[in-house]
Design an enzyme around this catalytic site. Sequence first.
Site, PDB file in Angstrom:
ATOM      1  N   GLY A 165       4.180   1.096   8.132  1.00  0.00           N
ATOM      2  CA  GLY A 165       3.965   1.055   9.571  1.00  0.00           C
ATOM      3  C   GLY A 165       4.983   0.157  10.253  1.00  0.00           C
ATOM      4  CG  ASP A 205     -16.096  -2.180  11.563  1.00  0.00           C
ATOM      5  OD1 ASP A 205     -15.417  -2.637  12.500  1.00  0.00           O
ATOM      6  OD2 ASP A 205     -17.141  -2.714  11.156  1.00  0.00           O
ATOM      7  CB  ALA A 219      -0.914  -0.002   1.217  1.00  0.00           C
ATOM      8  N   PRO A 220       0.477   2.282  -0.751  1.00  0.00           N
ATOM      9  CG  PRO A 220      -0.359   3.467  -2.565  1.00  0.00           C
ATOM     10  CD  PRO A 220      -0.673   2.311  -1.665  1.00  0.00           C
ATOM     11  N   GLY A 221       2.277   4.950   0.909  1.00  0.00           N
ATOM     12  CA  GLY A 221       2.381   5.632   2.196  1.00  0.00           C
ATOM     13  C   GLY A 221       3.590   5.182   2.981  1.00  0.00           C
ATOM     14  CB  ILE A 222       5.051   6.505   6.120  1.00  0.00           C
ATOM     15  CG1 ILE A 222       5.325   7.866   5.492  1.00  0.00           C
ATOM     16  CG2 ILE A 222       6.186   6.120   7.076  1.00  0.00           C
ATOM     17  CD1 ILE A 222       5.331   9.017   6.487  1.00  0.00           C
ATOM     18  CE  LYS A 271      -4.071  -1.576   9.367  1.00  0.00           C
ATOM     19  NZ  LYS A 271      -4.814  -0.480  10.071  1.00  0.00           N
TER      20      LYS A 271
END
Length: 594
Positions: A328, A379, A323-326, A344
């Site tokens: 986790g 949710d 997934a794009p982004g920083i 996730k």
Amino acid sequence: MEIPAGKNPVAQAVAHAMLDGFNKHYRLIRESSRQAKERFESGDWLGVQRAVRERISYYDARVRESVALLKEKYAAERIDDDTWQLTKLLYIGLLINHKQPELAETFFNSVFCKIMHRTYFNNEFIFVWPAVSTEFIESDPPAYRSFYPNAVGLRQAIRDICAHFGWSRAFVSPDNDADNVVRSVLRQMGGRLPVAEANFQVQVLNSAFYRNKAAYIVGKAINGDQEYPFVVPVLHDSKGRLYLDAILLDPAQIRTLFSLSRAYFMVDMEVPSAYVKFLAGLMPHKPHGEIYTMLGLGKQGKTMFYRDLIHHLRHSQDDFIIAPGIPGMVMSVFTLPSFPYVFKAIRDVFGPSKNVDHATVKAKYQLVKHHDRVGRMADTLEFSLVALPKRRFSAALLDELRRECASLLEETEDEIVIKHVYIERRMKPLNLYLDSADEERREAAVREYGNAIKELAYANIFPGDMLFKNFGVTRFGRVVFYDYDEIEYMTDCNFRRIPPPPNPEAEMADEPWYSVGPHDVFPEEFGTFLLGNPETRRVFMQHHADLLEPEFWQQTRQMILDGFVPDFFPYPEEMRFCRMFAADARPQREAETA
């Protein structure tokens, strides 16, 4: 396989036992939903919250009971394949004329999958696809009731609709409520109602929808070949009397009311599929699985979601990617670009700053599932043993999962099986949104970010890690929190002001000059790691400077400890009649066209 039912009493007994388990489950669900009306009438708001939390556990409890019974009485784990297949066929027969066949099929799946190995999770033994149609199941009373304004007048029809629900509390002013509805409809429809056709009718779902401190009347007006969905919230005034607070006509606002970032509704439904069909007509682009979930039938929502995923994989060609982004430090997150969800998986080893373990992370996600999300927490659908086609994984994603989540993976030649995964609606991370937003959208997003933190606080949730990357922006511009590994109840936190240093040397020392307990929070520090961008800081300080002071947090915490339940309106403030008509000194009735 041809085994006459009479020759296999075990299959008959197991089929009946499994349906008995489901029937007990749904009976308890309906009892809780019927009691929602009593809780609303009595203003038992803490009881509302407690009932929603308790209802979530009903399903798993009944599944465990059924599994234990089948193992004890019939040694279910040793039942042969032919008997299981016959059990399924007999179970289908028992669902003829059943009012909740789709839910009962899902319950069968849950019990079976608790007993047998995942290699049996196919259509021979479970209901991968539905076997019994839910079309045209009759309920008593019917799922919805029709009202005819042409016969009695529009305002009288509105009063009749309110009276239909039989609330024991009196309305403050039914006439004023009817006036407000008509005036609001006129305003939202450009000042003029359509000419009433001969078939003009208003269809209203038979049960009100209960959530938090409100009841919702859900229906649609049918006029000729036009349909107009609507929702009317019903609230208490300070004396416990009822009044209509608004009428929502915009489909986007109705979808937001049914957002998965909010608590589930309590609705008394004999035939849930009839309610889902009706609601799908009001929200044609909302997946049926999400509607089931919002009606408090989360397991059916998961079943529908998984069927949608299987169907989508068969009719798409893109790959699962990181997934794009920083990235986790707790979760490895991936997505299928053509499918609007993220997946996730918990990493085997967390980042050095994360003082949590796998059990803690799972407990946090359960906390969110059971808590009122007030439109500010996403949710999640929690799945075990999710089998996905290996060929649809990008090389980079496969490498990350094997490196970071090896304990959760099982690989075959054709499949990747993830032992435990959370699935959420995909949103754009707030940090990425702010990087690309123009000035107007950036300012709106920063205001929304602060509003999200405050509303979570009022709902007894301290987000913990409030970095922008842990919040997402929906397509309607709403900011929602979605990283839960550090959340805490507000009432478990101790919000403090940093004491002044005793001397200049103490202020320059590597270690703080004051003690820090495990639940101590210092709001003054938030700005240091959140507000490095000058423009972001300007907007934040203009609207939410109080979040950097301990007094806001201390006062909110005390409010919760005192038992106060705040109002959360899942629709714009300007839609409320008290706001919409505040400037009208003496409201005048517009002429009815119906």
